[in-house]
Design a protein around this motif. Structure first.
Motif, PDB file in Angstrom:
ATOM      1  N   ARG A 593      10.251   6.874   1.584  1.00 61.51           N
ATOM      2  CA  ARG A 593       9.263   7.641   0.797  1.00 61.51           C
ATOM      3  C   ARG A 593       8.700   8.826   1.568  1.00 61.51           C
ATOM      4  N   PHE A 594       8.448   8.657   2.865  1.00 63.81           N
ATOM      5  CA  PHE A 594       7.820   9.711   3.649  1.00 63.81           C
ATOM      6  C   PHE A 594       8.826  10.523   4.464  1.00 63.81           C
ATOM      7  N   ASN A 595      10.110  10.164   4.315  1.00 63.47           N
ATOM      8  CA  ASN A 595      11.182  10.870   5.022  1.00 63.47           C
ATOM      9  C   ASN A 595      10.938  10.866   6.530  1.00 63.47           C
ATOM     10  N   GLN A 596      10.631   9.683   7.044  1.00 58.41           N
ATOM     11  CA  GLN A 596      10.352   9.511   8.471  1.00 58.41           C
ATOM     12  C   GLN A 596      11.419   8.615   9.106  1.00 58.41           C
ATOM     13  N   PRO A 597      11.903   8.940  10.295  1.00 59.39           N
ATOM     14  CA  PRO A 597      12.838   8.041  10.982  1.00 59.39           C
ATOM     15  C   PRO A 597      12.167   6.697  11.249  1.00 59.39           C
ATOM     16  N   LEU A 598      12.939   5.620  11.183  1.00 60.04           N
ATOM     17  CA  LEU A 598      12.363   4.292  11.386  1.00 60.04           C
ATOM     18  C   LEU A 598      11.694   4.164  12.754  1.00 60.04           C
TER      19      LEU A 598
END
Length: 771
Positions: A593-598
Motif C-alpha cells: 500500500r505504501f510502496n515501501q521495501p519490506l
C-alpha cells in the motif's frame, strides 16, 4: 464465444452469492419482527439459514479461486523472476488440484453414506443443500487447472494432480463401491467377502507407501506454503496425509467441516464481513477523521490518536486488518504527512494500527475463537474490552510522544466546528451502540445483530449519505465475497485437521509433557506468548484459531487460567503476530500500500511492535484486565440462572436462561426440571425445538412436557476434549393472564460417561409478576 460464456457463468456465480446473502439477511429480519410483534416466526428458519451458509461458503470459495484471492503467504513473490514464478505457479496448482480432487471424491461418499437423503431441511430435500460441497470442490479444482498458466503444458501438468488425488482417495472409492454393492445386493455376502480380500491385499503395499511418502509430502507442503500455496490447501493436504497415515476415513474431514459450518454462530461471519465492506466503500472513514480531528486535534498527537481510533473502528467492523490498511492507508497517511508527521512514523503507525480492533465486537476472530473453544462469545467480547482499550491507548501514547518530541502543531478546539461533523457522522457513530444494545441486552442473537447491522449500514450509506449507488451495490458485495469464501473454507478444512489432532490425543500428550516439565503458570504463559507470536507471524489468525486453539485449551485448564482470559491472550498475541517480522501479514499489505521495501518497513514498524508487545504482556500477566467484569468459573455440575424475568405483560413472550457447567467430563448427561403454573404461563412451542435453544458444545437431545406444569430437558456434552463447557439452555414462555407465579429450576441428575451421578444441584427459583 467462450469468453462470453465464461463471463455469463461468472455473473451467475456472483448473483447466486448476492441472493444467498440477501436471503440470510431477510430470514433473520423476519424472525426478529415475528418474534417481537407476533410471537412467532418462519418455521425451520434456523435450519434454512445454517444451510444457506453452507452454500455461501462454497460459492464464495469458487469466486475466491476465480479471483485468485485465497489467503496465502507468498513471501518471495515480488523478487522472483517471471520464469521461476511460472514454474512455481504450476507446482502450486498441481498440489491444489490433488487436494481438491480428494475433497471432491470424499465429499460425495460423505453425503451418500453420512445422510438419510430422504430427510428435509424445512420443506426442501437436504440434498438440495449438500450437493454444493462436491460441486464447489470440483469447480475449485478446475479453477486451479485453468489458473496454472496460459500454455497447454502448464494446464496438463496441473491436471495430473487429479490422478494423484484419485490415488490418495482410493480407500474412499473402494468403500464407496462396497457401500453401493451392499445396497444393490444386500444378501450376497460372498461378493462382499471377496471384495474385502481385495482391499486387504491392496493395503499391504498402499499403507507402507503412504508411510514412506508422509514426511517428504509434509515438508513439501510447508515449503510450498511460503511460495504461495493457499492456506486451506496446506491445511487440507496435511489433514489428508495425517488421516491416511492414521487409517482414518477421509470423509471425517468433510463431516467436521460440515459440522462447524452449520453452527449457530457462523452466519455472523458473512454478515459482519458484508457490513465492513459497505462501510469501507463509503466515505465513513473521512467523516470519522473530520469529526475526531476537530474533537481531539487540540491534544498533543491529536491526529495520530484519530488515526488509531478510526483504524480500530474499521478493523472491528471489517474483521480483517488488511481491509483497513488497503482501504484507509493512503488517505490517512496523506493526512498525517500533511500535518508534519514523519513518513516513517506515519507508515509505522498505520501498519501497527491495522489490526488494533480485533478484540472489540463484532470482530470475527472473537466469534471464531468462541466457536472453536465452545465458550460464550458474549463473555469473550466483555473480557476483551479492556485489553482492546489498552492496545488502543498504547498506540495513542506513541502518537503523543512523537508529536511532543517533534513539536507538531495542534488544531485549536472550536465547539462550532465540532457540531457539524458530529451531526454528519452521527448515524455511523450509532452503529457500535446499536450492536452493543441489541446483542448485549439479549434482544437479538449475535447472528441477528449481524443482520440488523447490514440493513442499518445499507440504509444510511445508500439512502442517507448516498455514498453508494444501488447500481454499484452488487460490485461492492462481490468485493467482500472472496474474504467470506477465504475465511469459511479455511475454517471448515482447519476443523477437519483439528479433528485429527484431537483424535490422536495430541492435546493430552502436550498436557502431560507440560505438567511434567513446566510447573509454573508464569513459565507456561511466557512460552505461550513466544509460541503464539511465531504462529501469528506464519499463520493467519483464522487458521490458527482452529488448529492451535485445541492444543492450548486443555493447558489453560491445567494451569487454572480463566477460559476467557486464555482466549484473549490467544487473540491478542495473534493480533500482534500480524506485525511480527519477517512475514507478518500486515507488513506485506503495508509494503504494497505504501510502496515501501519490506526491510525499510521492518524498521518503521519496530517501535509500534515493541509498544504493542508491552501491552500484550500486560494483558497476559494481569488477568483482571480480562476477568474483572466476568462471572466466576463455576464448579463441575453446577447450574445457575443467567437471566430472570421479573415482570411482563399478559400475552408477552419471555425467556429464562440457565447455564450448566459440564466440568471436564468427555461425555456427561444432565437433566433439568422446570416446574411452573400452566394456567398463568406456558411453554412457547412455536420457537425452536419446543422452546429449547441450546448453545455450546452440547445439545438437548430430549424434551419432555409431561403436563401438570412440568418441563424436562435432557442434554449431553459431546466434547472431544476436556474444556469445562458451559451449556446455555434457553426456555421460551408465553404469559397467559395476570397474576403472580414462580418457576422452579432444578438440575436433578448429572451423570458422567459411566452413568454415575456426580451432582444434584438446585438451579434456582424466581417469581414473575404478570401485569
Amino acid at each position: 464465444m467462450i469468453e462470453s460464456k465464461e463471463n455469463l457463468f461468472h455473473s451467475i456465480e456472483n448473483w447466486i452469492s448476492i441472493i444467498i446473502l440477501g436471503l440470510i439477511v431477510l430470514l433473520l429480519i423476519i424472525e426478529i419482527i415475528g418474534r417481537t410483534f407476533f410471537l412467532t416466526g418462519i418455521p425451520n428458519s434456523s435450519d434454512y439459514i445454517k444451510h444457506l451458509v453452507l452454500w455461501i461458503t462454497f460459492i464464495s470459495a469458487m469466486i475466491t479461486s476465480r479471483e485468485k484471492k485465497h489467503l496465502s503467504l507468498n513471501l518471495p513473490g515480488k523478487v522472483m523472476k517471471d520464469s521461476l514464478k511460472k514454474k512455481i505457479t504450476i507446482a502450486i496448482s498441481f498440489i491444489a488440484v490433488t487436494i481438491c480432487t480428494v475433497f471432491t471424491i470424499t465429499s460425495v461418499r460423505f453425503i451418500i453414506v453420512g445422510f438419510d437423503l430422504s430427510k428435509t431441511v424445512g420443506i426442501l430435500p437436504i440434498l438440495a443443500f449438500l450437493f454444493i460441497i462436491p460441486l464447489g470442490f470440483l469447480f475449485i479444482t478446475f479453477r486451479f487447472i485453468s489458473g496454472a498458466g496460459k500454455t497447454l503444458q502448464a494446464k496438463l501438468i496441473s491436471a495430473a494432480g487429479i490422478l494423484l488425488g484419485i490415488f490418495f482417495s482410493i480407500h474412499s472409492i473402494f468403500f464407496f463401491i462396497q457401500d453401493i454393492s451392499i445396497l444393490i445386493t444386500p444378501d450376497d455376502f460372498t461378493l462382499f467377502e471377496y471384495y474385502e480380500g481385495i482391499i486387504e491385499n491392496f493395503n499391504q503395499f498402499y499403507m507402507p507407501f503412504i508411510s514412506i511418502i508422509f514426511w517428504p509430502c509434509i515438508i513439501l507442503l510447508i515449503v510450498s506454503a511460503f511460495l504461495g500455496t493457499p492456506i486451506f490447501i496446506i491445511l487440507g493436504g496435511m489433514a489428508v496425509l495425517c488421516f491416511l497415515r492414521a487409517e482414518l476415513p477421509l470423509g471425517d474431514i468433510q463431516q467436521e467441516a460440515y459440522g462447524v459450518l452449520i453452527r449457530n454462530e457462523i452466519p455472523a461471519i458473512p454478515l459482519f464481513t458484508l457490513t465492513g465492506f459497505l462501510l469501507s466503500e463509503s466515505k465513513a472513514g473521512e467523516r470519522f477523521v473530520r469529526l475526531f480531528r476537530n474533537l481531539l486535534g487540540w491534544l498533543p498527537g491529536g491526529l495520530a490518536i484519530v488515526v488509531v481510533i478510526v483504524c480500530a473502528i474499521f478493523t472491528t467492523l471489517t474483521g480483517a486488518s488488511g481491509v483497513t490498511i488497503l482501504a484507509l492507508g493512503g488517505f490517512l497517511s496523506t493526512a498525517l504527512i500533511k500535518r508534519n508527521y514523519k513518513k516513517d512514523f506515519s507508515y509505522g503507525l498505520l501498519t501497527g494500527s491495522g489490526s488494533i480492533g480485533l478484540l472489540f465486537p463484532p470482530a470475527l476472530p472473537v466469534i471464531l475463537y468462541g466457536v472453536a473453544a465452545t465458550i460464550s462469545i458474549r463473555d469473550l467480547y466483555v473480557g476483551g474490552f479492556l485489553p482492546g482499550i489498552l492496545l488502543v491507548i498504547t498506540l495513542c501514547i506513541m502518537g503523543i510522544v512523537h508529536a511532543v518530541t517533534n513539536k507538531i502543531e495542534r488544531i485549536p478546539f472550536k465547539g462550532k466546528e465540532v457540531l457539524k461533523p458530529l451531526l454528519a457522522s452521527l448515524p455511523e457513530l450509532l452503529l457500535p451502540a446499536l450492536i452493543f444494545i441489541s446483542f448485549f441486552s439479549g434482544f437479538t442473537t449475535l447472528v441477528e445483530t449481524g443482520a440488523i447491522t447490514v440493513v442499518y449500514v445499507f440504509i444510511i450509506e445508500v439512502f442517507v449519505y448516498k455514498d453508494i449507488k444501488i447500481k454499484d451495490l452488487p460490485k461492492i458485495i462481490i468485493k467482500g465475497v472472496p474474504i467470506i469464501g477465504g475465511i469459511l473454507i479455511i475454517m471448515g478444512i482447519a476443523r477437519g485437521f483439528a479433528y485429527y489432532i484431537i483424535d490422536q490425543q495430541i492435546p493430552d500428550q502436550l498436557t502431560a509433557w507440560c505438567t511434567t516439565y513446566i510447573q509454573s503458570p508464569w513459565i507456561f504463559l511466557i512460552l505461550l506468548n513466544i509460541g503464539l507470536l511465531i504462529t501469528g507471524c506464519f499463520l493467519d489468525i483464522f487458521s490458527a484459531i482452529f488448529v492451535v486453539a485445541p492444543l492450548i485449551i486443555p493447558l489453560g485448564v491445567v494451569y487454572e487460567i480463566h477460559p476467557v482470559h486464555l482466549g484473549i491472550i490467544f487473540l491478542a498475541n495473534l493480533q500482534l503476530g500480524y506485525l511480527t517480522p519477517p512475514v507478518g501479514l500486515n507488513l506485506f499489505l503495508a509494503s504494497y500500500r505504501f510502496n515501501q521495501p519490506l526491510t525499510k518497513l521492518y524498521k518503521q514498524v519496530l517501535p509500534f511492535f515493541l509498544a504493542s508487545l508491552v501491552a500484550v504482556l500486560l494483558i497476559t500477566y494481569v488477568a483482571p484486565f480480562t476477568t474483572m467484569f466476568l462471572e466466576p468459573v463455576r464448579n463441575p455440575g453446577e447450574a445457575w440462572l443467567k437471566k430472570e424475568q421479573k415482570a411482563v405483560r399478559a400475552g408477552d413472550s419471555f425467556f429464562t436462561e440457565i447455564h450448566v457447567d459440564t466440568g471436564d467430563q468427555k461425555l456427561a448427561h444432565y437433566e433439568i426440571r422446570f416446574e411452573y403454573d400452566p394456567e398463568i404461563i406456558q411453554v412457547n412451542t412455536t420457537m425452536g425445538n419446543n422452546g429449547i435453544d441450546p448453545a455450546g458444545n452440547g445439545f438437548v437431545s430430549v424434551v419432555e412436557i409431561p403436563g401438570n406444569g412440568v418441563l424436562v430437558a435432557k442434554g449431553e456434552d459431546t466434547g472431544k476434549y476436556p474444556s469445562r463447557d458451559l451449556h446455555l439452555i434457553t426456555i421460551h414462555w408465553t404469559a397467559q393472564k395476570k397474576g403472580k407465579t414462580k418457576i422452579n429450576i432444578d438440575v436433578f441428575a448429572f451423570l458422567d460417561e459411566f452413568g454415575d451421578e456426580i451432582g444434584n444441584y438446585r438451579g434456582g427459583l424466581f417469581k414473575i409478576g404478570i401485569k
